[in-house]
Write an enzyme that holds these catalytic residues in place. Structure first.
Site, PDB file in Angstrom:
ATOM      1  N   CYS A 107       0.216  14.767  66.198  1.00  0.00           N
ATOM      2  CA  CYS A 107      -1.248  14.824  66.259  1.00  0.00           C
ATOM      3  C   CYS A 107      -1.759  15.901  67.214  1.00  0.00           C
ATOM      4  O   CYS A 107      -2.963  16.145  67.275  1.00  0.00           O
ATOM      5  CB  CYS A 107      -1.822  13.461  66.632  1.00  0.00           C
ATOM      6  SG  CYS A 107      -1.556  12.225  65.340  1.00  0.00           S
ATOM      7  N   HIS A 111      -8.446  14.586  58.040  1.00  0.00           N
ATOM      8  CA  HIS A 111      -8.545  13.248  57.455  1.00  0.00           C
ATOM      9  C   HIS A 111      -9.839  13.159  56.656  1.00  0.00           C
ATOM     10  O   HIS A 111     -10.793  13.884  56.924  1.00  0.00           O
ATOM     11  CB  HIS A 111      -8.623  12.163  58.531  1.00  0.00           C
ATOM     12  CG  HIS A 111      -7.483  12.137  59.466  1.00  0.00           C
ATOM     13  ND1 HIS A 111      -6.262  11.588  59.151  1.00  0.00           N
ATOM     14  CD2 HIS A 111      -7.363  12.596  60.751  1.00  0.00           C
ATOM     15  CE1 HIS A 111      -5.451  11.696  60.175  1.00  0.00           C
ATOM     16  NE2 HIS A 111      -6.095  12.308  61.160  1.00  0.00           N
ATOM     17  N   HIS A 140     -16.777  18.285  57.248  1.00  0.00           N
ATOM     18  CA  HIS A 140     -16.191  19.622  57.123  1.00  0.00           C
ATOM     19  C   HIS A 140     -16.272  20.425  58.427  1.00  0.00           C
ATOM     20  O   HIS A 140     -16.618  21.602  58.427  1.00  0.00           O
ATOM     21  CB  HIS A 140     -16.815  20.390  55.945  1.00  0.00           C
ATOM     22  CG  HIS A 140     -16.316  19.900  54.632  1.00  0.00           C
ATOM     23  ND1 HIS A 140     -16.792  18.741  54.058  1.00  0.00           N
ATOM     24  CD2 HIS A 140     -15.369  20.373  53.803  1.00  0.00           C
ATOM     25  CE1 HIS A 140     -16.158  18.547  52.915  1.00  0.00           C
ATOM     26  NE2 HIS A 140     -15.282  19.517  52.737  1.00  0.00           N
ATOM     27  N   GLU A 153      -9.135   6.065  59.608  1.00  0.00           N
ATOM     28  CA  GLU A 153      -8.621   7.435  59.633  1.00  0.00           C
ATOM     29  C   GLU A 153      -7.640   7.691  58.494  1.00  0.00           C
ATOM     30  O   GLU A 153      -7.598   8.774  57.927  1.00  0.00           O
ATOM     31  CB  GLU A 153      -7.934   7.693  60.981  1.00  0.00           C
ATOM     32  CG  GLU A 153      -7.447   9.116  61.147  1.00  0.00           C
ATOM     33  CD  GLU A 153      -6.765   9.328  62.473  1.00  0.00           C
ATOM     34  OE1 GLU A 153      -7.438   9.785  63.411  1.00  0.00           O
ATOM     35  OE2 GLU A 153      -5.556   9.039  62.572  1.00  0.00           O
TER      36      GLU A 153
END
Length: 147
Positions: free
Chosen positions: A37, A43, A78, A130
């Site tokens: 991560c 996601h 986005h 998520e």
């Protein structure tokens, strides 16, 4: 969006509103223990915001669904969450863009808006999924109860 049941928060308000929304965003967790991560990845976040109150506004709403969507999806869709430096940073672990922190920041954004409304609804919880198998529920420790 898939319909699902969310954990319930119990309260004494007359009205409860739930808004489902989603946004696609990338992030990375700036800590050595974050494993993979630490790398930029994305996601499709699924979010549910629970708002409650006793009084409706002049339109007959606790809050307009479109307003909630603008506050959350409109801000994050986005984008690279780490670029929202007014919310997230790489200096304080309480401000890393983890799912836990994203849920808390969404709560703070929504509640700040609700505080400006004359009918004074409150955000009871924020659910953030998520991945298909991982989600977080954020509930403020003390919710202002006007009812």
């Amino acid at each position: 969006m898939l319909q699902q049941i969310y954990p319930q928060v119990f309260h004494n308000y007359e009205y409860e509103l739930n808004k489902d929304m989603q946004f696609a965003a990338a992030h990375f967790v700036p800590h050595k223990d974050a494993g993979k991560c630490q790398n930029i990845h994305g996601h499709t976040y699924f979010v549910n915001v629970t708002v409650a109150g006793n009084e409706l506004d002049e339109s007959g709403f606790l809050i307009n669904f479109a307003t909630l969507k603008k506050l959350v999806s409109g801000q994050f869709d986005h984008t690279l969450l780490n670029d929202h430096t007014h919310l997230f940073n790489d200096q304080n672990h309480n401000d890393f863009p983890t799912t836990e922190v994203v849920a808390r920041k969404i709560y703070e954004i929504v509640q700040a808006h609700l505080d400006e409304l004359p009918n004074k609804p409150v955000c009871m919880q924020v659910f953030v999924r998520e991945t298909p198998t991982s989600y977080v529920v954020y509930r403020p420790k003390q919710v202002k109860h006007n009812g």
